[in-house]
Scaffold this motif. Structure first.
Motif, PDB file in Angstrom:
ATOM      1  N   GLY A 203      -8.704   7.190   5.164  1.00 47.42           N
ATOM      2  CA  GLY A 203      -9.883   7.616   4.430  1.00 47.42           C
ATOM      3  C   GLY A 203     -10.856   8.376   5.315  1.00 47.42           C
ATOM      4  N   MET A 204     -11.038   7.904   6.551  1.00 47.33           N
ATOM      5  CA  MET A 204     -11.900   8.595   7.506  1.00 47.33           C
ATOM      6  C   MET A 204     -11.388  10.002   7.781  1.00 47.33           C
ATOM      7  SD  MET A 204     -12.422   8.067  11.519  1.00 47.33           S
ATOM      8  CE  MET A 204     -11.262   9.411  11.695  1.00 47.33           C
ATOM      9  N   ALA A 226      -2.285   6.521  -5.020  1.00 46.09           N
ATOM     10  CA  ALA A 226      -1.246   6.164  -4.051  1.00 46.09           C
ATOM     11  C   ALA A 226      -1.540   4.808  -3.424  1.00 46.09           C
ATOM     12  CB  ALA A 226      -1.150   7.242  -2.970  1.00 46.09           C
ATOM     13  N   ALA A 227      -2.810   4.581  -3.063  1.00 45.29           N
ATOM     14  CA  ALA A 227      -3.190   3.298  -2.468  1.00 45.29           C
ATOM     15  C   ALA A 227      -2.916   2.149  -3.435  1.00 45.29           C
ATOM     16  CB  ALA A 227      -4.654   3.317  -2.066  1.00 45.29           C
ATOM     17  N   ALA A 228      -3.182   2.377  -4.726  1.00 48.54           N
ATOM     18  CA  ALA A 228      -2.924   1.344  -5.727  1.00 48.54           C
ATOM     19  C   ALA A 228      -1.427   1.112  -5.906  1.00 48.54           C
ATOM     20  CB  ALA A 228      -3.553   1.737  -7.060  1.00 48.54           C
ATOM     21  N   ALA A 229      -0.657   2.188  -5.879  1.00 43.87           N
ATOM     22  CA  ALA A 229       0.785   2.086  -6.120  1.00 43.87           C
ATOM     23  C   ALA A 229       1.502   1.315  -5.031  1.00 43.87           C
ATOM     24  CB  ALA A 229       1.392   3.481  -6.256  1.00 43.87           C
ATOM     25  N   VAL A 230       0.979   1.351  -3.806  1.00 45.83           N
ATOM     26  CA  VAL A 230       1.663   0.689  -2.703  1.00 45.83           C
ATOM     27  C   VAL A 230       1.009  -0.633  -2.324  1.00 45.83           C
ATOM     28  CG1 VAL A 230       2.604   2.831  -1.756  1.00 45.83           C
ATOM     29  CG2 VAL A 230       0.359   2.031  -0.968  1.00 45.83           C
ATOM     30  N   GLY A 231       0.159  -1.164  -3.180  1.00 48.75           N
ATOM     31  CA  GLY A 231      -0.376  -2.506  -2.956  1.00 48.75           C
ATOM     32  C   GLY A 231       0.728  -3.529  -3.103  1.00 48.75           C
ATOM     33  N   ASP A 232       0.659  -4.594  -2.327  1.00 45.31           N
ATOM     34  CA  ASP A 232       1.713  -5.624  -2.387  1.00 45.31           C
ATOM     35  C   ASP A 232       1.837  -6.234  -3.776  1.00 45.31           C
ATOM     36  OD1 ASP A 232       2.759  -5.676   0.268  1.00 45.31           O
ATOM     37  OD2 ASP A 232       0.942  -6.680   0.955  1.00 45.31           O
ATOM     38  N   ASP A 233       0.701  -6.442  -4.445  1.00 46.93           N
ATOM     39  CA  ASP A 233       0.771  -7.043  -5.779  1.00 46.93           C
ATOM     40  C   ASP A 233       1.464  -6.115  -6.763  1.00 46.93           C
ATOM     41  OD1 ASP A 233      -1.373  -5.296  -5.459  1.00 46.93           O
ATOM     42  OD2 ASP A 233      -2.720  -6.428  -6.772  1.00 46.93           O
ATOM     43  N   ARG A 256      -6.433  -2.024  -0.673  1.00 44.91           N
ATOM     44  CA  ARG A 256      -6.045  -0.753  -0.067  1.00 44.91           C
ATOM     45  C   ARG A 256      -6.941   0.376  -0.542  1.00 44.91           C
ATOM     46  NH1 ARG A 256       0.212  -0.233   1.374  1.00 44.91           N
ATOM     47  NH2 ARG A 256      -0.853   1.065   2.905  1.00 44.91           N
ATOM     48  N   GLN A 257      -7.305   0.358  -1.812  1.00 44.06           N
ATOM     49  CA  GLN A 257      -8.249   1.351  -2.318  1.00 44.06           C
ATOM     50  C   GLN A 257      -9.622   1.187  -1.679  1.00 44.06           C
ATOM     51  OE1 GLN A 257      -7.833   0.521  -6.571  1.00 44.06           O
ATOM     52  NE2 GLN A 257      -6.940   2.552  -6.859  1.00 44.06           N
ATOM     53  N   ASP A 258     -10.054  -0.060  -1.565  1.00 44.06           N
ATOM     54  CA  ASP A 258     -11.377  -0.337  -1.020  1.00 44.06           C
ATOM     55  C   ASP A 258     -11.495   0.147   0.423  1.00 44.06           C
ATOM     56  OD1 ASP A 258     -14.025  -1.706  -0.932  1.00 44.06           O
ATOM     57  OD2 ASP A 258     -13.009  -2.995   0.506  1.00 44.06           O
ATOM     58  N   PHE A 260      -9.610   2.372   2.004  1.00 43.47           N
ATOM     59  CA  PHE A 260      -9.534   3.839   2.066  1.00 43.47           C
ATOM     60  C   PHE A 260     -10.907   4.436   1.787  1.00 43.47           C
ATOM     61  CE2 PHE A 260      -9.217   7.971   0.059  1.00 43.47           C
ATOM     62  CZ  PHE A 260      -8.398   8.669   0.938  1.00 43.47           C
ATOM     63  N   MET A 261     -11.576   3.942   0.765  1.00 42.74           N
ATOM     64  CA  MET A 261     -12.876   4.489   0.399  1.00 42.74           C
ATOM     65  C   MET A 261     -13.954   4.139   1.429  1.00 42.74           C
ATOM     66  SD  MET A 261     -12.497   6.491  -2.048  1.00 42.74           S
ATOM     67  CE  MET A 261     -14.264   6.866  -2.121  1.00 42.74           C
ATOM     68  N   ARG A 262     -13.825   3.017   2.092  1.00 44.48           N
ATOM     69  CA  ARG A 262     -14.772   2.715   3.168  1.00 44.48           C
ATOM     70  C   ARG A 262     -14.693   3.787   4.253  1.00 44.48           C
ATOM     71  NH1 ARG A 262     -15.577  -3.664   4.555  1.00 44.48           N
ATOM     72  NH2 ARG A 262     -15.010  -4.560   2.533  1.00 44.48           N
ATOM     73  N   GLY A 263     -13.487   4.130   4.621  1.00 43.66           N
ATOM     74  CA  GLY A 263     -13.312   5.177   5.617  1.00 43.66           C
ATOM     75  C   GLY A 263     -13.787   6.519   5.117  1.00 43.66           C
ATOM     76  N   PHE A 264     -13.532   6.794   3.841  1.00 42.30           N
ATOM     77  CA  PHE A 264     -13.933   8.083   3.281  1.00 42.30           C
ATOM     78  C   PHE A 264     -15.451   8.172   3.153  1.00 42.30           C
ATOM     79  CE2 PHE A 264     -14.860  11.085  -0.127  1.00 42.30           C
ATOM     80  CZ  PHE A 264     -14.098  12.176   0.278  1.00 42.30           C
TER      81      PHE A 264
END
Length: 280
Positions: A203-204, A226-233, A256-258, A260-264
């Protein structure tokens, strides 16, 4: 996202023309379950599907136009990561960044960490400081995971390069040592923190490349998909398994979404300390 016509990296080793590999008779669609189990659950199940996919024949072949374009894309994105992470490590950590190598292959190849196959998905090998990628994985993401688009693919590349950043910072060796001294549950938790930090680094990277690559809100949506699709759940559910958080190795879709967005949102490596937030 506008990537065409931009500078490419010199650190790409393309092995895809060295022989016949890839999905073979299994096809890209059929590779989904193999990739999901093999890569995201950390299990190499290539022996179970050896008869379903072709191995490298050693005979050279011509790359398709699509493969050539994907090679150009990977080269541009890798160059962007070199610029962003090189500046970030210098400014924020006082370290000189050593560029990783990106190896593109079809089907099977050799890495410094042992044999590599498409069943393992994209991965970073700290032993030789190279990222290994069978570009058919992007087709799987788009066709079966609902995570298509240029930034979705770039997210995968930046995530793996994020592991190289962790290696440069000395994080990976420390985590490896800690995992060896932990229970299975504790080891999984450390793995999740490692993967979420790589998501944050991705994300950064996106934040700092947004202007150069003319990213739009729609592009960011692709990365989030993409981040949602590759989550373990999500992967456990798609494989028909019960969702067991203690077995997570990469983090949930939401996590994973969270990260990524922290970095972004921050564009800063300091915001990506998943270990400190976990109290380590």
């Amino acid at each position: 996202m506008q990537w065409r016509g931009r500078r490419g990296s010199r650190n790409v080793e393309d092995r895809r023309g060295m022989g016949v590999g890839g999905a073979g008779s299994m096809g890209v669609v059929g590779m989904l379950a193999v990739l999901a189990v093999g890569y995201f659950f950390g299990i190499d199940i290539s022996p179970l599907v050896g008869g379903m996919s072709q191995q490298q024949s050693g005979e050279p072949r011509e790359l398709t136009a699509e493969e050539q374009q994907m090679g150009e894309f990977v080269s541009v994105i890798l160059a962007e990561t070199e610029t962003v992470f090189g500046a970030a490590l210098d400014d924020q950590s006082g370290l000189n960044y050593t560029d990783p190598q990106m190896v593109l292959y079809s089907g099977v190849t050799q890495s410094g960490c042992g044999g590599a196959s498409a069943q393992m998905g994209p991965f970073y090998c700290p032993a030789d400081q190279k990222v290994y990628l069978d570009t058919d994985f992007f087709q799987v993401m788009e066709r079966r995971m609902g995570a298509g688009g240029d930034l979705a693919a770039a997210y995968v590349i930046a995530h793996e390069v994020g592991h190289h950043v962790q290696n440069q910072l000395g994080i990976l060796p420390k985590v490896t040592q800690m995992r060896q001294q932990s229970s299975q549950q504790g080891s999984n938790a450390l793995s999740v923190l490692t993967e979420l930090q790589a998501d944050c680094f991705a994300g950064m990277w996106a934040k700092n490349s947004a202007q150069d690559l003319q990213m739009t809100r729609a592009d960011i949506g692709e990365a989030m998909d993409a981040a949602a699709a590759v989550g373990d759940d999500a992967l456990m559910e798609s494989a028909g398994r019960a969702v067991v958080p203690d077995a997570f190795t990469h983090g949930s879709s939401e996590q994973r979404q969270d990260w990524f967005m922290r970095g972004f949102d921050s564009g800063d490596m300091a915001s990506c300390n998943t270990f400190r937030e976990a109290g380590l």
